[in-house]
Design a protein around this motif. Sequence first.
Motif, PDB file in Angstrom:
ATOM      1  N   TYR A 189       0.838  -1.192   0.000  1.00 47.40           N
ATOM      2  CA  TYR A 189       0.000   0.000   0.000  1.00 47.40           C
ATOM      3  C   TYR A 189       0.879   1.251   0.000  1.00 47.40           C
ATOM      4  CZ  TYR A 189      -4.048   2.933   1.498  1.00 47.40           C
ATOM      5  OH  TYR A 189      -5.051   3.874   1.591  1.00 47.40           O
ATOM      6  N   LYS A 190       1.948   1.234   0.829  1.00 50.04           N
ATOM      7  CA  LYS A 190       2.782   2.441   0.978  1.00 50.04           C
ATOM      8  C   LYS A 190       3.561   2.778  -0.297  1.00 50.04           C
ATOM      9  CE  LYS A 190       6.947   0.238   2.829  1.00 50.04           C
ATOM     10  NZ  LYS A 190       7.991   0.268   3.824  1.00 50.04           N
ATOM     11  N   SER A 192       2.129   2.886  -3.142  1.00 50.74           N
ATOM     12  CA  SER A 192       1.133   3.521  -4.024  1.00 50.74           C
ATOM     13  C   SER A 192       1.020   2.871  -5.396  1.00 50.74           C
ATOM     14  CB  SER A 192       1.440   5.018  -4.184  1.00 50.74           C
ATOM     15  OG  SER A 192       1.275   5.690  -2.962  1.00 50.74           O
ATOM     16  N   ALA A 196      -3.964   1.003  -5.227  1.00 49.55           N
ATOM     17  CA  ALA A 196      -4.056   1.822  -4.008  1.00 49.55           C
ATOM     18  C   ALA A 196      -4.617   3.202  -4.337  1.00 49.55           C
ATOM     19  CB  ALA A 196      -2.678   1.955  -3.370  1.00 49.55           C
ATOM     20  N   VAL A 197      -4.085   3.818  -5.391  1.00 48.32           N
ATOM     21  CA  VAL A 197      -4.566   5.154  -5.770  1.00 48.32           C
ATOM     22  C   VAL A 197      -6.024   5.075  -6.203  1.00 48.32           C
ATOM     23  CG1 VAL A 197      -4.204   7.080  -7.368  1.00 48.32           C
ATOM     24  CG2 VAL A 197      -2.234   5.854  -6.435  1.00 48.32           C
ATOM     25  N   ASN A 200      -8.226   4.619  -3.155  1.00 46.78           N
ATOM     26  CA  ASN A 200      -8.261   5.878  -2.410  1.00 46.78           C
ATOM     27  C   ASN A 200      -9.263   6.850  -3.042  1.00 46.78           C
ATOM     28  OD1 ASN A 200      -6.315   5.017  -0.634  1.00 46.78           O
ATOM     29  ND2 ASN A 200      -4.711   6.407  -1.320  1.00 46.78           N
TER      30      ASN A 200
ATOM     31  N   TYR B 115       0.402   8.500   1.219  1.00 50.23           N
ATOM     32  CA  TYR B 115      -0.013   7.420   0.311  1.00 50.23           C
ATOM     33  C   TYR B 115      -1.380   6.842   0.675  1.00 50.23           C
ATOM     34  CZ  TYR B 115       1.167   4.032   3.962  1.00 50.23           C
ATOM     35  OH  TYR B 115       1.198   3.330   5.127  1.00 50.23           O
ATOM     36  N   SER B 116      -1.762   6.996   1.956  1.00 46.18           N
ATOM     37  CA  SER B 116      -2.980   6.307   2.416  1.00 46.18           C
ATOM     38  C   SER B 116      -4.214   7.199   2.307  1.00 46.18           C
ATOM     39  CB  SER B 116      -2.814   5.854   3.863  1.00 46.18           C
ATOM     40  OG  SER B 116      -2.810   6.969   4.727  1.00 46.18           O
ATOM     41  N   TRP B 120      -4.801  11.271   2.876  1.00 42.58           N
ATOM     42  CA  TRP B 120      -5.493  12.144   1.912  1.00 42.58           C
ATOM     43  C   TRP B 120      -6.632  12.901   2.599  1.00 42.58           C
ATOM     44  CZ3 TRP B 120      -6.514   9.826  -3.630  1.00 42.58           C
ATOM     45  CH2 TRP B 120      -5.311   9.348  -4.168  1.00 42.58           C
TER      46      TRP B 120
END
Lengths: 282, 282
Positions: A189-190, A192, A196-197, A200, B115-116, B120
Amino acid sequence: MEEWKKLLLALGSAAAAGLVSIVLVLRWVLSFREGLGWDGGPAEFNWHPVLTVVGFIFLQGMALVVYRLPWTWGRSKLVMKLIHAGLNLLAFALVVVALVAVFDFHNSANIPNMYSLHSWLGLAAVLLYGLQLVLGIGMFLVPVTPVSWRAAFMPLHVYSGLFIFCSVIAVALMGITEKLIFGLSNPKYKDSPPEAVFVNVLGVILVLFGALILWIVTRPSWKRPSDQLSHILHTRGGGEDSITAGPVLSQLSEESEDIRRRSNRKKTCRCKLKELCNRKTY
Amino acid sequence: MEEWKKLLLALGSAAAAGLVSIVLVLRWVLSFREGLGWDGGPAEFNWHPVLTVVGFIFLQGMALVVYRLPWTWGRSKLVMKLIHAGLNLLAFALVVVALVAVFDFHNSANIPNMYSLHSWLGLAAVLLYGLQLVLGIGMFLVPVTPVSWRAAFMPLHVYSGLFIFCSVIAVALMGITEKLIFGLSNPKYKDSPPEAVFVNVLGVILVLFGALILWIVTRPSWKRPSDQLSHILHTRGGGEDSITAGPVLSQLSEESEDIRRRSNRKKTCRCKLKELCNRKTY
């Protein structure tokens, strides 16, 4: 911009955000994850986010704004109450399936149930939603329920409905966080990765949908005219009047003659009220 | 139960829930985690949850209900506005330090920033909170701002304030989820060690605090009497009146004679309004 245009713009934006979130969650599970299935594996788990977004978020949101659709204001209130209850019942049914999917998946994979804050608050939201449905139907759809009970219960019903709706979005955001941490390993996840993006962005759209729905339902002037005219008369604690005659009411030329008559009667009294409001302290 | 007792009970419960959440977050970082420090390590990170709970949640919540304290209703509205703005400014300052702490920790540990979904939405909430502060001060504390601007902006100010408050709690719940997954390794979060259960309880208390604050600020009859009497007259879109005379107003015997006089004038008109409200459709 005229008030009714603002209302339609807000309704359209909310519907668009809701539909986009459904498209995104489907694309997530179908393109980035294992698709949909009912085999106790990850494909069964994937029904959990899909049905949560479709039922617990989109349908519940639509049920909240069903009284704010101007083209229904000439229709029977009972019909709208049945649509409101029907949408919520359908949402509840989908949420139950969503819960079964995640419990099945956990049990198959030997993952403990109900350990996370997401699961605690999620189950609490489902139970409160069920209670809200039972009490709502008992209070507002059973004909023999006294009007005084309905009036006394209405503020709690409205508050609970909005509180559950907000909670569900918060729980969904926690679920997204959990799934992206557990589901992404290489890259993590970290790092990206595209998934993940993408997810989000789904979370941001869910917040946007919630914000629009809350904006629509908390504008007094966007209420159904009959609700603007006679809102709530609390029977306990000395009484409370909250009466509004909003812009939408006065601008919608296609409103029925009955509604116009009531509006004119309101305006007469509104002049008296404005005389009283001579001490504004913003 | 009399209405003013309900208000005091709700205020007391909210304050208690907020204080308990502060105690719990302190115990979390001091007993279960690495304590507090400013060395770029985990002890610096720990300021992030502590200052978020103290500032962004507790102080912001208190700032929201500052107009609902009955013992201040005889005081100047300007003083209360300064307290409201002061609490929010203090909260904002703490939140900035909370952000610095987490960025420092990430940079020291070579963990990517932003990134999470938590990051955001959290950063968006901080930016919106800053904007809300600037606009709020400009609109409601700068003496030359026209009253018509204040009246037009007030609904957006109220909505944004509540929306940011709800968002911050949701973001905190996501942060708790992240930290428990990343921070617990042996036993893991899914094994429900004492820390996991303890911090889940903190999350539940934060939701309870938010629910109480939202209940208090959305009861029309618990508004400051001057706000009950002359609430909001929109200047755009045909005008909107939302006028309430609530139970608290009529029950608080210690209210000033001025307030009583206004209340009596309201009651006269309320009788007329009740005559109009002969078509209730709950």
